[in-house]
Every structure is written in structure tokens, then in C-alpha cells.
Motif scaffolding. Structure first.
Motif, short mmCIF file in Angstrom:
data_model
loop_
_atom_site.label_atom_id
_atom_site.label_comp_id
_atom_site.label_asym_id
_atom_site.label_seq_id
_atom_site.Cartn_x
_atom_site.Cartn_y
_atom_site.Cartn_z
N THR A 1 42.50 -16.32 1.87
CA THR A 1 41.70 -17.41 1.16
C THR A 1 40.03 -17.12 0.67
N GLU A 2 39.83 -16.20 1.95
CA GLU A 2 38.19 -16.04 1.64
C GLU A 2 37.63 -14.94 1.45
N LEU A 3 38.75 -14.57 -0.12
CA LEU A 3 38.29 -13.60 -0.72
C LEU A 3 37.67 -14.31 -2.04
N LEU A 4 36.47 -13.78 -2.37
CA LEU A 4 35.69 -14.05 -3.66
C LEU A 4 36.11 -12.35 -4.73
N LYS B 1 32.73 -17.24 2.92
CA LYS B 1 33.66 -16.17 2.26
C LYS B 1 32.85 -15.35 1.97
N ILE B 2 34.08 -13.57 1.67
CA ILE B 2 32.89 -12.42 1.65
C ILE B 2 33.81 -11.52 -0.11
N ARG B 3 33.18 -11.16 -0.37
CA ARG B 3 33.82 -10.23 -1.23
C ARG B 3 34.66 -9.47 -0.96
N ASN B 4 35.98 -9.19 -2.16
CA ASN B 4 37.29 -8.53 -1.89
C ASN B 4 36.38 -6.86 -2.26
N SER B 5 36.48 -6.22 -0.89
CA SER B 5 35.90 -5.14 -1.00
C SER B 5 37.44 -3.97 -0.76
N ASN B 6 39.19 -4.62 -0.27
CA ASN B 6 39.58 -3.93 0.11
C ASN B 6 40.74 -4.03 -1.40
N GLY B 7 40.34 -4.21 -2.08
CA GLY B 7 41.46 -3.69 -3.50
C GLY B 7 40.16 -3.09 -4.08
N THR C 1 49.65 -4.18 -0.20
CA THR C 1 48.91 -5.64 -0.17
C THR C 1 47.77 -5.79 1.11
N THR C 2 46.83 -6.33 0.93
CA THR C 2 45.73 -6.40 2.04
C THR C 2 45.59 -7.42 3.28
N GLY C 3 45.36 -7.22 4.20
CA GLY C 3 45.32 -8.46 5.27
C GLY C 3 46.44 -9.45 4.92
N GLY C 4 46.54 -10.55 6.49
CA GLY C 4 47.79 -11.65 6.31
C GLY C 4 48.90 -10.26 7.38
N VAL C 5 49.14 -9.53 7.88
CA VAL C 5 49.61 -8.85 8.55
C VAL C 5 49.61 -9.60 9.85
N SER C 6 48.60 -10.18 10.45
CA SER C 6 48.48 -10.11 11.71
C SER C 6 49.28 -11.29 12.71
N VAL C 7 48.73 -11.57 13.11
CA VAL C 7 49.30 -12.95 14.00
C VAL C 7 48.92 -14.49 13.90
N TYR D 1 47.12 -17.61 8.94
CA TYR D 1 47.62 -17.91 7.60
C TYR D 1 48.45 -16.37 7.02
N ASP D 2 48.65 -15.58 8.64
CA ASP D 2 49.13 -14.50 7.90
C ASP D 2 50.59 -15.31 7.31
N TYR D 3 50.67 -14.72 6.23
CA TYR D 3 51.39 -15.19 5.19
C TYR D 3 52.57 -13.97 5.21
N SER E 1 45.84 -4.04 6.72
CA SER E 1 45.08 -4.59 7.42
C SER E 1 44.18 -5.47 6.06
N GLY E 2 43.21 -6.60 7.04
CA GLY E 2 42.35 -7.01 5.85
C GLY E 2 41.04 -6.17 6.17
N ASN E 3 41.16 -5.89 7.26
CA ASN E 3 40.15 -5.13 8.26
C ASN E 3 39.70 -3.88 7.05
N PRO E 4 38.80 -3.93 6.92
CA PRO E 4 38.19 -2.53 5.62
C PRO E 4 38.35 -1.31 6.08
P1 AMP Z 1 43.69 -10.21 8.29
O1 AMP Z 1 44.53 -8.75 7.50
O2 AMP Z 1 43.91 -10.81 6.99
O3 AMP Z 1 43.40 -10.91 9.16
O4 AMP Z 1 41.71 -10.02 7.79
C1 AMP Z 1 41.19 -9.40 8.97
C2 AMP Z 1 39.83 -9.63 8.35
O5 AMP Z 1 39.45 -8.38 7.36
C3 AMP Z 1 39.30 -10.89 8.57
O6 AMP Z 1 38.22 -10.54 8.65
C4 AMP Z 1 39.24 -11.12 6.96
O7 AMP Z 1 38.16 -11.89 6.14
C5 AMP Z 1 38.53 -9.12 6.20
N1 AMP Z 1 39.58 -9.02 5.02
C6 AMP Z 1 40.47 -9.55 4.56
N2 AMP Z 1 40.93 -8.96 3.30
C7 AMP Z 1 39.51 -8.85 2.58
C8 AMP Z 1 39.50 -7.96 1.52
N3 AMP Z 1 39.66 -7.67 0.46
N4 AMP Z 1 38.05 -7.36 1.41
C9 AMP Z 1 37.24 -7.54 2.70
N5 AMP Z 1 37.53 -7.41 3.57
C10 AMP Z 1 38.85 -8.55 3.76
#
Ligand code: AMP
Ligand code: MG
Length: 418
Positions: free
Chosen positions: A191-194, A204-210, A253-259, A262-264, A303-306
Motif C-alpha cells: 500500500t506504500e508504493l508509488l 510512501k515510497i516509489r516502487n523500485s522492485n517492479g 511478486t514482491t512484498g507481502g511474504v513476511s509475517v 498486511y502480508d497477504y 521480499s519487498g526489501n530491495p
Molecule cells: P514487505 O516485504 O512487504 O514486508 O516489505 C518490506 C520492505 O520493503 C518495506 O520497507 C517495504 O516498504 C519495502 N518495499 C516493499 N515493496 C517494495 C517495492 N516494490 N519497492 C521498494 N521497496 C519496497
């Protein structure tokens, strides 16, 4: 209560992923589209290379026997009876003390068994003279000296690089049987992604992973469908994941795999009935990397962490994609290097440190590429390798010899041996 996950070793995670790789079959492509693809058939020599005895120099084709006894005091003279440029053939065999002027690459005329370089001759009337004898076979590029008809030259599963293209062209492969390439789906959750063009706003932060993953795929020549970004909403995310799985061969997919609350992704895998191969790997960064399978399709929950996302792609998704194409060397090449810095803190998990390697007078030295937490983005930009520090009770010091995995290489290795 927080779910307890059991970490598995990286090698085990790699093995599990590769075990679930399903090949996508093969297709024919024209030679000009074969670069970067994976051979689905071995290259077997259809004829000798070179296909005829030929001259490796510009000079004269002679019968060596006519040069016997030649010396400075006893120059042997030859009469030139014709000229053979590359691509032509002599129209008559050469006889005693006769020669053809011959160019590099031209087929040797009948009767000739040696080539004299232009520099070794002195012009004479109607021809030239020689001051040294020539052996039979001297200065000849022999038929089949490079490759013999029937030789198996390159195995199926090999990446087609420019050298492979040359070989395919040599044997007249206008069309090449190659592995089908998968189409990958890419979806960033959070939800934090721009979007890249958006202004930063609080929280918010920009989506760099995609964009990063799309570039990692592009670097491999793999096509993708981008499903953009999705906020952390279980229903909406599930719907999009279902659509992405239907439309692609594998999903990243990136993000949302932790515990976190909102990690769905774990819930989505469960809803879809996907089999989770692992959801915790004994590595840093990227310990939460999760891989699931649904039918024949692999679902990579990075993971969402870059830094973790990047590493998870290179360690797991990349070999799986190459494996889907029957690639026989799907793993990152590696070499040994000396550590440029101390890592004195022992770590229970294997560490993959984004680093740069350099060749120095003391051999290859690999140094961390800067800020090295899993959420770092700067060190991914600067790194050209991953230092591997095996888990264990000891720390590492500058100068210690370690493995490094080389990033961005089109050639890989056949076994994961870490
Ligand atoms: P998550 O894996 O969803 O728990 O996210 C872990 C961390 O990575 C959080 O600080 C997120 O804000 C950051 N993050 C998640 N997705 C992205 C993304 N697409 N680009 C950059 N950082 C992200
Ligand atoms: Mg998240």
C-alpha cells in the motif's frame, strides 16, 4: 500468534525450486533470432570444417616435390599457370614445376600439396623462384582440421552465444530448434508504493522492485507482463494474482511474504491451493523468500526489501527460468576472491553481500558495495557480484578467501555447489 517458520538451507531451497521446474517445449526460430536462446538439439557437424584443403595465406600452391633441394645457391623456379581467388577453384591440376597463384581461403588445386607465402618468393620470368624446400602439407589448412563430420560439438541445453551462432551458420542452420521462452508475470504489492512518476508523499515510497525485476528479466531476454502495483488488500490481490497466473508461465511478486498484518501472499497461496515449497531460507538478505507451485507454475514470493528481492530473483527465479528452457548451466558463475573488509560478526544464516570485485596485484578482491542491509537499494546499483559468507560460528576478516557469485554473466554453471 506469529507463525513459526523453519528455515531451510539455500542449497535445499534451490534444489526444491529446480525440482518443480517444468519445461515449456521447443520451437524453431530463424538463425537471426537464435542469439540468447537455449539450444533444444545438439549441434552435430554436418560436414568437415574446413570442407576442403585450402590456403591459409596469399601465395603460391606448389607440389612440394618440386622444391626438393632448393637453397640460396640453388633456387628452384616455378611457372605460374593460373590464379585462384577465394571462392574459385583451379581448372586444371598442376604439373611438374608448375604453380598456381592462390589467395587466402581458396581451395588447393589438384596436385598441389604445399603453399608458399608471397614473402618467400622472388619473382622470376613467367613465375617465381624459391630458396628453401617445402614439406608435403606445409602451409595448408586441411579439410576437417577444425571439425570432423559427425562430431558432436555443442550439447542441447547450451545458451546460444555469438560463437554458437557462427557454428550454426557454418552448418547451414537457417532455422534452429530452441527452447520456448516463458513469459513472466511481475506484480509489486504494498500500500506504500508509488509509481515512478509520482511525487513523494508522507509514508510512501516509489516502487523500485517492479522495474528492477523487469530489468532482471530483460537482462535474461525473458518477456514479461507487468501487473503493476497492488495495495495490501487480500481480495484484490488474490484476484490479480489469479489473473496473472492464468496469463503467464511463472509469477514474480514482491512484498507481502513476511509475517506482518498486511502480508497477504501466504494467505493468497492458501486460497489458491498452491503448494508452498518453502517460506523461510537460511540466508540474508531474503530469509522470507517464499516459493510456491500451482499446477505447473512456479510462484516466486520475493521480499519487498530491495536487496532481498534482487538476491531472491538471482538465486531462485533466474535458474528456474533457465531450467524451464532446459538450460544446462542455470546457476550464476562463481569464483574465489579475497574479502576487502572484515565481517567479524558470526551469522547463523548464509550471507549474500552485494559487492564489487576488482582484479588487483593480490588477485581478485571483493568489497561490499556500501550500505548492506536487506532494505538497501544503493548497494544493488553499485554491486557487480555477491560475496557468499557461509553460515556458521565464525566471522570473516579482510583477506579471507571466499566465494563470489558473478552477476550479469550470460554464461552460467551447471551445478549449485554452495
Ligand atoms: P514487505 O516485504 O512487504 O514486508 O516489505 C518490506 C520492505 O520493503 C518495506 O520497507 C517495504 O516498504 C519495502 N518495499 C516493499 N515493496 C517494495 C517495492 N516494490 N519497492 C521498494 N521497496 C519496497
Ligand atoms: Mg508489504
Amino acid at each position: 500468534m506469529v507463525e513459526m517458520r523453519k528455515p531451510i538451507p539455500v542449497s535445499e531451497a534451490v534444489r526444491l525450486v529446480m525440482k518443480h521446474v517444468v519445461s515449456l517445449g521447443t520451437e524453431k526460430v530463424v538463425l537471426d533470432h537464435a542469439y540468447g536462446r537455449i539450444l533444444a538439439e545438439p549441434i552435430v557437424a554436418k560436414h568437415d570444417v574446413p570442407p576442403f584443403d585450402r590456403s591459409p595465406y596469399d601465395g603460391f600452391a606448389i607440389r612440394s616435390i618440386d622444391s626438393e633441394g632448393a637453397s640460396g645457391d640453388n633456387r628452384k623456379s616455378f611457372r605460374v599457370i593460373g590464379e585462384i581467388g577465394a571462392g574459385y577453384v583451379g581448372d586444371k591440376p598442376i604439373g611438374e614445376k608448375e604453380a598456381y597463384r592462390i589467395m587466402t581461403g581458396a581451395q588447393l588445386p589438384e596436385g598441389a600439396d604445399a603453399v608458399v607465402m608471397l614473402e618467400q618468393t622472388v619473382e622470376g620470368e613467367a613465375g617465381f623462384t624459391l630458396r628453401k624446400p617445402f614439406e608435403p602439407g606445409e602451409n595448408i589448412s586441411f579439410r576437417g582440421e577444425d571439425v570432423k563430420a559427425g562430431e558432436r560439438l555443442v550439447e542441447a541445453g547450451s545458451l546460444i552465444h555469438p560463437g554458437t551462432i557462427a557454428l550454426l551458420a557454418t552448418f547451414g542452420y537457417a532455422q534452429v530448434e530452441v527452447a520456448r521462452k516463458p513469459v513472466a508475470g511481475v506484480l509489486s504489492t504494498g500500500t506504500e508504493l508509488l509509481d515512478v512518476a509520482d511525487e513523494l508523499v508522507p509514508g510512501k515510497i516509489r516502487n523500485s522492485n517492479g522495474p528492477m525485476i523487469r530489468a532482471q528479466l530483460e537482462r535474461m531476454g525473458i518477456a514479461y507482463r507487468s501487473y503493476g502495483m497492488m495495495e495490501d488488500d487480500l481480495d484484490a490481490c488474490t484476484e490479480l494474482v489469479v489473473k496473472a497466473i492464468e496469463e503467464t508461465d511463472l509469477l514474480l511478486t514482491t512484498g507481502g511474504v513476511s509475517v506482518g498484518d498486511y502480508d497477504y501472499l501466504p494467505a493468497i497461496y492458501e486460497r489458491l491451493g498452491a503448494k508452498v515449497l518453502f517460506n523461510k531460507v537460511a540466508m540474508r538478505p531474503g530469509s522470507v523468500t517464499t516459493v510456491a507451485v500451482l499446477g505447473k507454475k512456479l510462484l516466486f514470493g520475493l521480499s519487498g526489501n530491495p536487496s532481498a528481492c534482487f538476491t531472491g530473483f538471482e538465486l531462485f527465479a533466474r535458474p528456474a527460468i533457465l531450467g524451464m528452457m532446459g538450460g544446462n548451466s542455470p546457476y550464476m558463475p562463481r569464483t574465489r576472491a579475497r574479502l576487502g573488509e572484515d565481517f567479524t560478526k558470526p551469522n547463523p544464516f548464509t550471507r549474500f553481500i552485494r559487492a564489487t570485485w576488482e582484479f588487483t596485484s593480490g588477485g581478485i578482491v571483493a568489497s561490499p558495495a556500501g550500505f548492506n542491509k536487506s532494505n538497501a537499494v544503493s548497494s544493488i546499483a553499485r554491486g557487480n557480484c555477491l560475496i557468499v559468507l557461509p553460515n556458521g560460528s565464525r566471522g570473516y576478516e579482510a583477506g579471507d578467501e571466499v566465494d563470489i557469485l558473478l552477476l550479469g554473466s550470460e554464461q552460467g554453471i551447471s551445478e549449485w555447489t554452495l
